[in-house]
Structures are given as C-alpha cells and as structure tokens.
Design an enzyme around this catalytic site. Structure first.
Site, PDB file in Angstrom:
ATOM      1  N   GLU A  66      16.238  30.218  56.589  1.00 11.93           N
ATOM      2  CA  GLU A  66      16.658  31.169  55.568  1.00 11.93           C
ATOM      3  C   GLU A  66      16.147  30.704  54.203  1.00 11.93           C
ATOM      4  O   GLU A  66      16.006  29.516  53.945  1.00 11.93           O
ATOM      5  CB  GLU A  66      18.187  31.323  55.560  1.00 11.93           C
ATOM      6  CG  GLU A  66      18.974  30.047  55.314  1.00 11.93           C
ATOM      7  CD  GLU A  66      19.292  29.831  53.845  1.00 11.93           C
ATOM      8  OE1 GLU A  66      19.045  30.734  53.028  1.00 11.93           O
ATOM      9  OE2 GLU A  66      19.801  28.739  53.521  1.00 11.93           O
ATOM     10  N   LYS A  67      15.871  31.658  53.334  1.00 13.97           N
ATOM     11  CA  LYS A  67      15.377  31.337  51.996  1.00 13.97           C
ATOM     12  C   LYS A  67      16.560  31.246  51.035  1.00 13.97           C
ATOM     13  O   LYS A  67      17.118  32.252  50.622  1.00 13.97           O
ATOM     14  CB  LYS A  67      14.374  32.391  51.508  1.00 13.97           C
ATOM     15  CG  LYS A  67      13.773  32.057  50.150  1.00 13.97           C
ATOM     16  CD  LYS A  67      12.818  33.136  49.674  1.00 13.97           C
ATOM     17  CE  LYS A  67      12.255  32.778  48.315  1.00 13.97           C
ATOM     18  NZ  LYS A  67      13.310  32.619  47.284  1.00 13.97           N
ATOM     19  N   THR A  68      16.935  30.032  50.706  1.00 13.98           N
ATOM     20  CA  THR A  68      18.054  29.802  49.807  1.00 13.98           C
ATOM     21  C   THR A  68      17.703  30.255  48.396  1.00 13.98           C
ATOM     22  O   THR A  68      16.634  29.947  47.881  1.00 13.98           O
ATOM     23  CB  THR A  68      18.420  28.304  49.795  1.00 13.98           C
ATOM     24  OG1 THR A  68      18.722  27.902  51.135  1.00 13.98           O
ATOM     25  CG2 THR A  68      19.616  28.042  48.912  1.00 13.98           C
ATOM     26  N   ASP A 223      17.938  35.175  49.830  1.00  9.52           N
ATOM     27  CA  ASP A 223      17.130  36.362  49.542  1.00  9.52           C
ATOM     28  C   ASP A 223      15.918  36.482  50.462  1.00  9.52           C
ATOM     29  O   ASP A 223      14.877  36.978  50.055  1.00  9.52           O
ATOM     30  CB  ASP A 223      16.702  36.388  48.066  1.00  9.52           C
ATOM     31  CG  ASP A 223      15.898  35.157  47.666  1.00  9.52           C
ATOM     32  OD1 ASP A 223      15.727  34.256  48.500  1.00  9.52           O
ATOM     33  OD2 ASP A 223      15.418  35.116  46.515  1.00  9.52           O
ATOM     34  N   GLY A 224      16.070  36.028  51.720  1.00  9.51           N
ATOM     35  CA  GLY A 224      14.985  36.250  52.665  1.00  9.51           C
ATOM     36  C   GLY A 224      14.806  35.114  53.649  1.00  9.51           C
ATOM     37  O   GLY A 224      15.743  34.368  53.968  1.00  9.51           O
TER      38      GLY A 224
END
Length: 416
Positions: A66-68, A223-224
């Site tokens: 996951e994009k923190t 966010d991604g």
C-alpha cells in the site's frame, strides 16, 4: 479503497543539522552506497501507473504494498566516537530536500552477530521508508517509520542488488534482530523518537487481498499502491520499475504556486500619500500553477488553480507565505484544478520538497488522469498476473536471494 484516515504528513522529529555539519555525513552516505562524489538525495522515485504497466506486471515479477500517505525519508543508522574513545549509536532522518535531522535518543538496533552483547549495535545502515502518524481507536497516535527498502546494511551496499535481497537485508539485519532482542530479553520497548516497522509486501497478484483486507485495517492515510520490480537494482532518481498507482481522485501533481497582481485601490483622502496601493485582502488576478522544466526553470501550466472566495478567506487566515510554495493539486470532475486538502481543510503544502514535479512527471500523471487504470481494472488483471508469475517460477526465472557474509569495515566498533 479504505476509509480516509488522517494523512497530514508529520513533522520530522529531531534537530536539523547545518549544511556544514551535514556535509561529512552526506559524503559518508555517498561512499556507503558507492556513489562517491554525488551527495544529492539518493532516494528512488516512482513513475505513474499507466495502462501498459498491466502488461509489465505479467512480464516481470513485482512486489506490491500500500502507498502510505506520509513523509518520505531515509533512515540512517551510524555511530559516533566519544571523547573517551567509546562508540555510540547515532540516528539521522534525511528528507527529500537532503536535510539531515539528528533524532534523540538514537535508535539502538542490536547487532545481528551479537544480539545479547549490550555494547554491540548496528550502524552503516540506510533504510528507505515513510514517516507517518498511526491513529489508534482511543484517539492516540504513534509516530512510525515504515521501511520498504534497504540501501545499505551493516556497511554493505545493497543498491546494486535486486529488491528480494534488499528486503532480506531489511528483515535479517534490522527488523528480526530488534524483535528477537525485545522478545528474548523480555525488555520493554525503549524510549525512542519513533518506531521502525517493515512495510508489508505482497505478490503483485494479491491485489484483491490488499484492497479488501490490508487497506481497511490501516491506521494511517493511504492513497494507492506501489509496485516494485523484484529483480532490478535500486535506482537513484526516477526508477521506471517502481510503479505508483493511485485511484483517479488521488492522482495529484505538485506545482509551484504563483500569485497574480492584487487590485489597486485609491488612497483615503486622509492619507498623505495619495498614490493607489494594492489591496492585499482582495483576491489576486490569478493563481498560476508552475511546472518544473529542470535547471530551476519554471513555466506556467496550461490551467490555473481554481480558488473560491471561501478558499481565499481561508488562505488569508493562515497568515503564511503563499507565493512560491509547492502545493499538491488534483483535477476535479469538472476539469478544474483544485488544491488537495488536509483534514483541517487547509492545502497540502509540499514544503518537504525542494522542487515541484518535473514536466515529465506532470505528463505521466496527466496520462494516468486521461486514461486511468481503475481499481476494477487491477482486480480484473489479477488472474493473468498470477498465471504469468507462476510460469516464471516454473521456467526457472525465480531464484532465492543469496546472502552475503561480508565482514564489517570498522570491526572495533562492536569489539570484533
């Protein structure tokens, strides 16, 4: 996607070193990763996920996480020699402006070769990661450094090694010794400025699992997704094998903000100087968005920032410099460019960055906006990616990482 959580980037803890004090450390970092002579920020930067990258995930094996939505930093474990001749750990955070912050107390990671010797500790180690405030149900927060890559460990350069080996070094040289020490000694977590955790990595075909199981349980903003090629080296600067996927509403660009002229008003009859003067309470004529074209050259973007009167009142109320700052923006469904808001409604200023996005990045993000790869597109590709990866393994392309036994360079630090 997971429900939105507080995602305002935290402030970097610690004391920022002067350029003079940071200079020798920058040379140490450059030498450690065999980048002598180049003391710029070495962190790798992703490219925006485009439609052709769905096929890329079926041609090479990728890991995914996951994009923190936090603050990108490098974490540097080092040592310092005291006046008495003893060696002590010292910890630094390095931001994208290449500023060095000494954090105290230092994080003393036990040395993997001597876990239960109190004087032994890990140094000459550089981790890549994201600093974020995790939010807990009782409303409390904890500052966490989520490490997702390893540039160097125990004096050994890992940037020329594939991701699988770099993640091995992160786990075996940092995370596992730390947890083993705490568990076997039944020690309490020592007083540290932040915790260090390994970011959970998945195979690229576990897309639905990440969306359905990982993201809803996160304690921080997201966010991604980030996809990183398993068998390529660490690239300084833009890495075409690190793919940043964002849902359409999260595709953003970091611009430099330039305010236009303020309207002129006539002086009051009582004023000695009757010359018109600018009305700084009124909205300026324009809010220009500038794009970085390299070598400190900025050119206007084709669209301007859309600001309502309510937005302007809020911006004035900040009582902060606006002109020349880097601001994160998105395009709404009506085609207008708006600033991304933090939870308190204020703009997401990117003061952690020295420059706005380069024109090549802007073009890449615009491509993702015009022809987005949606969450459903990723979910639909899961089966094809899994089949391709299994074929890679069956064809012998997959190899377990080899582990180095390279000796430490400054052996007397830990009494060897």
């Amino acid at each position: 996607m997971a429900a939105h959580k507080s995602s305002a980037p935290p402030s970097i803890p610690g004391f920022q070193l002067s350029n003079e004090d940071a200079a020798p450390l920058k040379h140490q970092v450059a030498a450690l990763i065999q980048r002598e002579g180049n003391t710029r920020f070495p962190g790798a930067q992703p490219v925006s996920f485009a439609r052709q990258h769905v096929a890329e995930l079926q041609q090479r094996e990728y890991f995914m996480c996951e994009k923190t939505d936090g603050l990108r930093c490098l974490l540097f474990f080092n040592y310092v020699e005291s006046e008495q001749g003893s060696f002590e750990p010292v910890t630094f955070l390095i931001d994208r402006k290449n500023n060095y912050y000494e954090v105290k107390p230092p994080i003393r990671v036990p040395y993997h070769g001597a876990l239960f010797q109190p004087e032994a500790f890990l140094y000459a180690t550089i981790l890549d990661g994201e600093l974020v405030n995790d939010l807990y149900p009782d409303g409390s927060t904890k500052l966490i450094f989520y490490a997702f890559d390893c540039l160097a460990a125990d004096s050994e350069n890992y940037t020329d090694k594939p991701l699988s080996k770099r993640l091995w070094a992160l786990k075996e040289r940092v995370i596992k010794p730390w947890h083993t020490y705490l568990t076997q000694t039944k020690s309490l977590m020592p007083l540290v400025p932040f915790q260090v955790k390994e970011k959970e990595q998945q195979s690229a075909y576990h897309i639905s699992y990440v969306f359905d199981q990982v993201m809803p349980k996160l304690k921080h903003g997201n966010d991604g997704l980030i996809f990183t090629c398993k068998d390529t080296k660490y690239e300084f600067g833009t890495d075409p094998h690190i793919l940043k996927w964002k849902p359409p509403h999260e595709n953003t660009i970091d611009f430099k903000l330039r305010l236009g002229e303020f309207p002129m008003v006539d002086a009051s009859p009582e004023d000695d100087d009757q010359s018109p003067y600018p009305d700084y309470d009124a909205m300026p004529t324009k809010f220009e968005l500038l794009v970085n074209h390299g070598n400190n050259r900025y050119r206007p973007f084709s669209h301007r920032l859309s600001i309502t009167p309510q937005d302007w009142e809020m911006l004035k109320g900040l009582k902060q410099r606006l002109d020349g700052r880097i601001i994160e923006c998105y395009r709404d469904t009506d085609g207008r460019w708006k600033f991304k808001k933090d939870d308190d409604g204020t703009p997401r200023w990117r003061d952690d960055k020295a420059d706005a996005n380069h024109v090549s990045t802007v073009e890449s993000v615009l491509g993702s906006i015009e022809d987005p790869v949606t969450e459903q597109d990723l979910r639909s590709s899961e089966g094809a990616i899994k089949k391709a990866v299994k074929q890679m393994h069956a064809g012998g392309q997959y190899q377990e990482p080899e582990h180095s036994n390279k000796r430490r360079r400054i052996e007397d630090v830990n009494g060897h």
